[in-house]
Design a protein around this motif. Structure first.
Motif, mmCIF file in Angstrom:
data_model
loop_
_atom_site.group_PDB
_atom_site.id
_atom_site.type_symbol
_atom_site.label_atom_id
_atom_site.label_comp_id
_atom_site.label_asym_id
_atom_site.label_seq_id
_atom_site.Cartn_x
_atom_site.Cartn_y
_atom_site.Cartn_z
ATOM 1 N N ARG A 346 0.945 -14.980 -4.081
ATOM 2 C CA ARG A 346 2.126 -15.283 -3.323
ATOM 3 C C ARG A 346 1.797 -15.322 -1.840
ATOM 4 N N PHE A 518 1.126 -10.945 -19.262
ATOM 5 C CA PHE A 518 2.167 -10.646 -18.296
ATOM 6 C C PHE A 518 1.939 -11.479 -17.026
ATOM 7 N N HIS A 529 8.208 -12.481 -7.653
ATOM 8 C CA HIS A 529 8.073 -11.034 -7.709
ATOM 9 C C HIS A 529 8.677 -10.534 -9.009
ATOM 10 N N ILE A 530 8.309 -9.303 -9.377
ATOM 11 C CA ILE A 530 9.122 -8.548 -10.334
ATOM 12 C C ILE A 530 9.431 -7.257 -9.612
ATOM 13 N N ASP A 531 10.586 -7.247 -8.984
ATOM 14 C CA ASP A 531 10.897 -6.189 -8.037
ATOM 15 C C ASP A 531 11.745 -5.114 -8.708
ATOM 16 N N ILE A 532 11.111 -3.972 -9.010
ATOM 17 C CA ILE A 532 11.852 -2.920 -9.718
ATOM 18 C C ILE A 532 12.828 -2.208 -8.799
ATOM 19 N N TYR A 533 12.879 -2.614 -7.557
ATOM 20 C CA TYR A 533 13.883 -2.068 -6.658
ATOM 21 C C TYR A 533 15.240 -2.727 -6.924
ATOM 22 N N ALA A 632 7.087 -4.906 -18.578
ATOM 23 C CA ALA A 632 6.337 -3.813 -17.966
ATOM 24 C C ALA A 632 6.694 -2.489 -18.636
ATOM 25 N N VAL B 522 12.942 4.020 -0.954
ATOM 26 C CA VAL B 522 12.528 2.663 -0.587
ATOM 27 C C VAL B 522 13.041 2.312 0.808
ATOM 28 N N GLU B 528 10.001 -3.539 1.386
ATOM 29 C CA GLU B 528 11.027 -4.511 1.014
ATOM 30 C C GLU B 528 11.105 -4.703 -0.506
ATOM 31 N N HIS B 529 9.972 -4.523 -1.156
ATOM 32 C CA HIS B 529 9.934 -4.703 -2.614
ATOM 33 C C HIS B 529 9.105 -3.598 -3.230
ATOM 34 N N ILE B 530 9.292 -3.404 -4.534
ATOM 35 C CA ILE B 530 8.277 -2.701 -5.314
ATOM 36 C C ILE B 530 7.930 -3.668 -6.423
ATOM 37 N N ASP B 531 6.864 -4.403 -6.187
ATOM 38 C CA ASP B 531 6.570 -5.557 -7.030
ATOM 39 C C ASP B 531 5.536 -5.179 -8.079
ATOM 40 N N ILE B 532 5.978 -5.008 -9.327
ATOM 41 C CA ILE B 532 5.041 -4.591 -10.372
ATOM 42 C C ILE B 532 4.120 -5.723 -10.789
ATOM 43 N N GLY B 628 6.095 3.895 -5.134
ATOM 44 C CA GLY B 628 7.325 3.433 -5.781
ATOM 45 C C GLY B 628 7.081 3.100 -7.242
ATOM 46 N N GLY B 629 5.958 2.425 -7.529
ATOM 47 C CA GLY B 629 5.607 2.118 -8.915
ATOM 48 C C GLY B 629 5.429 3.395 -9.722
#
Lengths: 746, 746
Positions: A346, A518, A529-533, A632, B522, B528-532, B628-629
């Motif tokens: 990205r 994945f 993104h896969i943003d868990i926030y 995930a 966060v 800004e993100h927690i991108d897994i 965060g993850g």
């Protein structure tokens, strides 16, 4: 060299054919061996018939499933431009070849078992040769069919969508070809689900049922010909440990290659092989691994009765791994360009990574990732062995806790299982981190592919165990001399260790495969993104994490229910058929076989549907990012539950086995039939569905949900008629100036 | 009204003081009750002494910990501008008040137990009144101290950092005030960890140890005065179920308020209460909940021996919940502006949300989120009760599987526990989704705060159980008439149900609290993100998911080890002290108490350090996004393992209890001492550490790791001297034109 440049793509299926030829030769050799006298062949015949009865019953229901799923796939393929109805064909091919590989394995295992018994009348060396050759046939069959299937379909789709239309090899046409190819992997993994889950239920229902009445109530030994469930128990070894494991690894093998290919498409590699070197690489490595597995197998032999069987297997294993690694080094050097640009990063990553000088990965980086994969696989096997081996701290702690009763034995085993997740997870996390560091997401995928390269050898070692186990069973049932049983027990003990390490390998491979899938899913779904926030993604993560728990619960209860039915049938036969105990009447083996078969077919449907349908519902209802969160969650929780259950089960098993030779607790020695031994039998019985049903089925669960997601990913794409990321790639491609290229050393 | 506008902030601690006054009155009433004759008071004295001995031992080690952690916190506070050395003071206050609340609870519980026994000589109504009033003292003490502590410290820090310097209430000064306040929550949660884990180990070591020798080997009933471990067992009820649960809920209560306040700062609410209405709201709701808990408690009474105790408790509980909900509706209407803008949304979210018309949330949305929280809490309790109650399918299935032996009982319980994760996770996921939908991240936090509002009532109901349990124990040990024991058994049975539902509530609160803290983390960490999809974050997710497994393994093995030591001590006393069995010699109760105390203090260190140190290491080594993850992994896996273990344990317990009245399996009735009953005892023993040690400690684990992360978050901020998000907020604030305001209806 020019010839290879031009025709490498055709060489891949040829390597698969080489594997099948070797398989044919070895298979013919096994069949040629002496199958022993009348009683042995009769019993072996029962086992073979039972195994085929299961396959037939399984195929009947799978036939329905494949037809319906194929129609749905084909229909949905027509409705979006990114996919194609041909995906249905691809799916059917995957399903058929996976089932066919299972058939080959089952057939040779039910031939090799009795021949191993007969060989064990002569020498240990001979018995090892027969049983291991049987295992090799299985391994070569699985790997060969997978490579031929994937390799030839790729040629077809690549020609159909890309070269015949003069399309770009990094563009949407290629994406479509790989989308369609994903159907092959879906087919393979679907069959694997039913084989692994159904097989796992089958084998443990028979095993637990046979033990509860035979050993505990009637007081007759394991594998006694008087026990009506004994044939079902021996069939179970083939159904669960041979066919189930084979289908599991067939699925992982295909899925890792596919995921690496999908990610490889995003690499701009214009100078060699028509620009598709990164796409071809995983299949080439698999082909090399197949060839070197044949070489390694030749080293598995022993000279006399006192030689170490384990060492012989290790030698063969290491030969194949090391040779494959060396060959891979040269192949990577030859195939890949010095530097390559990976477009899947990205924007923010790209910025971030440019600063660190690794926007451009190198071929040394790719090789380093492959090494990471090999190291992860090896460490996982070693750790698994530590936690389940006799004489090591974990099993000893369970033995000690058996002295205060059933409950403390269970508490001990559960604690060992939970503790055993720590090191594998750290190894896996380091593996993800390392392989990504060396070669980005392609690195994570190629690490998995590297680890899976010698699948043929791993399966040969795995399948050898149940063959030896069956051989021992036949020796016991035929009441052969002590020395024969002694030799088969020797092989069986090694088989227990290889079963444990094989499980470690299988779960590591499933974990890396799922991560590769994945990554491929995220790319194809066109999300950034896969943003868990985000609350919805986090909710998806929770739901995903829960699925392995309900899946395990369903598998475990299924075994419990089926075992109860088996117990009642065995009790009935003891009651209603006079003369069984005096060897005067033959038990109705086929009724017990039928119970296991029916139960496993019926009980595998619910967990199977959960795995197949959940990603579809979540994906279409909440979109690809929530589905990413779900995946995930499933992967993390599934890997943890898989390790926990498999290792707890393995440790309980060996704690029980330790009592056979006597164990010392607080200065006193305890043997079989002592109170601590009885407590250890409870642990072993609890561990049976843990280690052979629910634990290993976690592998399939996480892979299948990922592959389903990958297949539906193009349908979930936010804007079906316009993929902004692909568009941007095409625009960017011309902007990647050599001046920006910062080489990265490892 | 103007008075309230100006002084609401001071009203909050006043509400806490009201709670403490009510507590004092109720406490004096309990102490005034008759404590019975000589033997009863002697035995109760042993229990009280044992409980205090544990507290003293615990406080000694916690004293060290608090001093060292306080110094580290203060020192690190000086090194970054966002925090302050005063955080150390805040931390010590939190730790002290949590410990003090534990002391209050333990003291009243050890007074109320024997007085309940004495009251049970008269009537069930009287016994309920004494035991429930004891529980109420605990509940009011915990809630009162929490509100006073948090409320007054907030006034201090708010004045010190914000108003005295004329700083903005949405700016960095306020952020600093709340950072420092987070120390209070960290202090409270740290004590909770040791209280819950140490208490859990204590109670189960004593319980398992007492049962294994007393019930199984010596054949004497539970709570028999001849059993040397019986006093330790009764102390354990107070240490684990009263003090441990109290500290757990004290921690959740404080943490939810804090997290909501941190998120509330980001809401621009300029017109009322100096702009800090969203920050004050959670504390005001908690204060209201406290007052209505006092009101609700007045409804808990029964008229005669046949009245339903459960119904009386339910009435009180519902009164407090409904009254609080109604009052909250008006408070929200009064305090919040009609619409508010939430600045924590990221750009892409904002775009996304603007389209759906919900960039601006409404006060109705906030109230809806609170209702979501109440519904989640209620549903979690109901589901937990279903999975652990006698006569329902899950427990019946375990009973049925007890008929085929120990192993199938265990398999049945494990399957029930795993299955029981499904509904709670779906409820939780829907709760996250719903509360976020109604009011964004502030909605998720305020949902948790709403759920926790009636903590005083929940704790009163929870603490009533172990008091009744102890009362029964004292009745048995004093060999009081059958009817007394019958009355205490009636209360104890209800106590078992409330213990199960209380656990459901505790885990739901821990989960929502952790999510609120996660959101606050966060924000404060400035990511800004927690991108897994990033490899390192994914690796963090895996490692986080693993931590609940090793934490559980450590807790379970600790119980196993401590129970073994207890077994040996009890065996020794039976062997070496002649006359115990004939009531001629008094066992050395204090030695067993000392074993449990020492073991629990020693064994709680390792899990405690894992929870405290892991986020610090990961945060500083890999940055806030990987942390965060990790947090997401811990939370998901911890909630699952918590539900799984608590419910499996509860179901095993009630399966065993069902045999006391006799159960019918396949047409035959089985009672105590039958083979199926023995199998059910095994399950109950396995379930003991599951439901009372490792299961509930998951709550603390996930909360503590989140609060540690929140406290270190300012230190992890990428650019300590410049927070771009805050900067942007300030810039944006002037741009939020009323024209863009799109009202959102619910």
């Amino acid at each position: 060299m020019d010839f290879f440049y031009a025709n490498l793509i055709y060489l891949i299926p040829v390597l698969g054919i080489v594997g099948l030829i070797a398989m044919g030769i070895k298979s013919a050799w096994v069949v040629k061996q002496d199958a022993g006298d009348g009683e042995m062949t009769t019993l072996a015949g029962y086992i073979a018939d039972g195994a085929m009865a299961f396959l037939r019953a399984e195929w009947k229901i799978l036939g329905f499933f494949v037809v319906i799923a194929g129609i749905l796939l084909g229909w949905s393929g027509m409705t979006v431009h990114t996919s194609s109805p041909i995906i249905a064909l691809s799916f059917v091919c995957g399903a058929f070849l996976s089932a066919f590989a299972g058939f080959i394995g089952m057939r040779i295992a039910t031939k090799a078992n009795v021949r191993t018994t007969q060989a064990a009348r002569t020498s240990l060396a001979k018995a090892l040769k027969v049983s291991f050759t049987g295992g090799t046939v299985m391994g070569l069959g699985v790997a060969g069919l997978a490579i031929i299937g994937l390799g030839s379909l790729f040629i077809v789709f690549y020609t159909m969508y890309v070269t015949s239309k003069g399309e770009s090899v990094n563009g949407e046409a290629m994406a479509k070809a790989l989308d369609v190819l994903a159907g092959f992997s879906l087919g393979a993994e679907s069959i694997a689900l039913f084989a692994r889950v159904g097989g796992g239920i089958y084998t443990k229902a028979a095993d637990v049922g046979a033990d509860l009445v035979g050993k505990v109530e009637a007081g007759i030994p394991e594998d006694d010909v008087r026990n009506p469930a004994t044939i079902a128990d021996n069939v179970g070894d083939n159904v669960g440990d041979v066919a189930g494991m084979g289908a599991d690894l067939f699925g992982s093998y295909v899925a890792t290659m596919l995921a690496t290919m999908v990610l490889g498409r995003e690499i701009v590699s214009p100078d060699k092989f028509g620009g598709i070197a990164p796409v071809l690489l995983p299949m080439v490595i698999a082909g090399l691994g197949l060839v070197f597995s044949i070489v390694g197998a030749a080293f598995v032999k022993i000279s006399n009765e006192n030689s170490s069987v384990q060492k012989a297997l290790n030698l063969g294993n290491w030969m194949s791994i090391v040779l494959t690694a060396i060959a891979t080094f040269f192949i990577v050097q030859w195939m890949l360009p010095d530097n390559y640009t990976f477009h899947m990063l990205r924007d923010e990553d790209a910025n971030h990574v440019i600063k660190e000088g690794s926007l451009v990965f190198t071929k040394s980086g790719v090789f380093a990732s492959i090494v990471v994969g090999l190291v992860v696989g090896t460490l996982m096997s070693i750790i698994t062995e530590y936690y389940t081996a006799m004489g090591k701290r974990p099993v000893l702690s369970i033995i000690r806790q058996s002295s205060t009763g059933h409950a403390t034995n269970i508490i001990g085993g559960l604690a060992v299982g939970m503790e055993s997740t720590v090191l594998p997870i750290l190894v896996l996390a380091a593996g993800i981190y390392g392989s990504y560091h060396f070669a980005g997401l392609y690195g994570v995928a190629i690490a998995a592919a590297g680890m899976m390269a010698t699948t043929a050898m791993q399966l040969a070692i795995d399948a050898f165990g149940p063959i030896a186990d069956n051989a021992g069973g036949i020796a016991e049932m035929s009441r052969l001399p002590e020395e024969v049983r002694h030799r088969t027990d020797n092989l069986d003990a090694v088989g227990n260790t290889t079963a444990a390490t094989g499980k470690g390998f299988a779960i590591a491979s499933a974990a890396l495969t799922s991560l590769a899938l994945f990554a491929a899913f995220v790319g194809v779904a066109g999300i950034e993104h896969i943003d868990i926030y985000k609350a919805d993604v986090l909710a998806g993560l929770f739901v995903g994490g829960m699925i392995p728990f309900i899946f395990s619960a369903l598998c475990i209860s299924a075994v419990g229910r089926a075992a109860m039915a088996m117990v009642e049938e065995v009790r009935r036969q003891f009651r209603e058929i006079p003369g069984i105990m005096e060897y005067k009447a033959k038990p109705e083996y086929e009724k017990c076989v039928a119970i296991s078969t029916k139960a496993s077919i019926r009980e595998m449907v619910a967990p199977g549907l959960i795995a197949l349908i959940t990603p579809i519902i979540i994906g279409f209802a909440f979109g690809p990012e929530v589905l990413g969160g779900l995946l995930a969650g499933v992967t993390v929780s599934g890997v943890l539950m898989g390790i926990f259950q498999s290792n707890a089960g393995g440790a309980w098993d060996n704690a029980k086995k330790s009592f056979e030779k006597g164990v010392v607790i607080n200065g006193e020695t305890y043997y079989k039939k002592s109170e601590p031994h009885k407590a250890s039998v409870t642990g072993d019985t609890v561990g049976d569905p843990f280690k052979d049903t629910s634990g290993p089925s976690m592998n399939i669960l996480i892979k299948l949900m990922s592959i389903v997601s990958l297949v539906i990913a193009p349908h979930l794409h936010k804007d079906l008629n316009h993929n902004p990321r692909l568009q941007r790639q095409i625009e960017e491609r011309s902007m990647v100036a050599p001046a920006k290229t910062i080489s990265k050393k490892i």
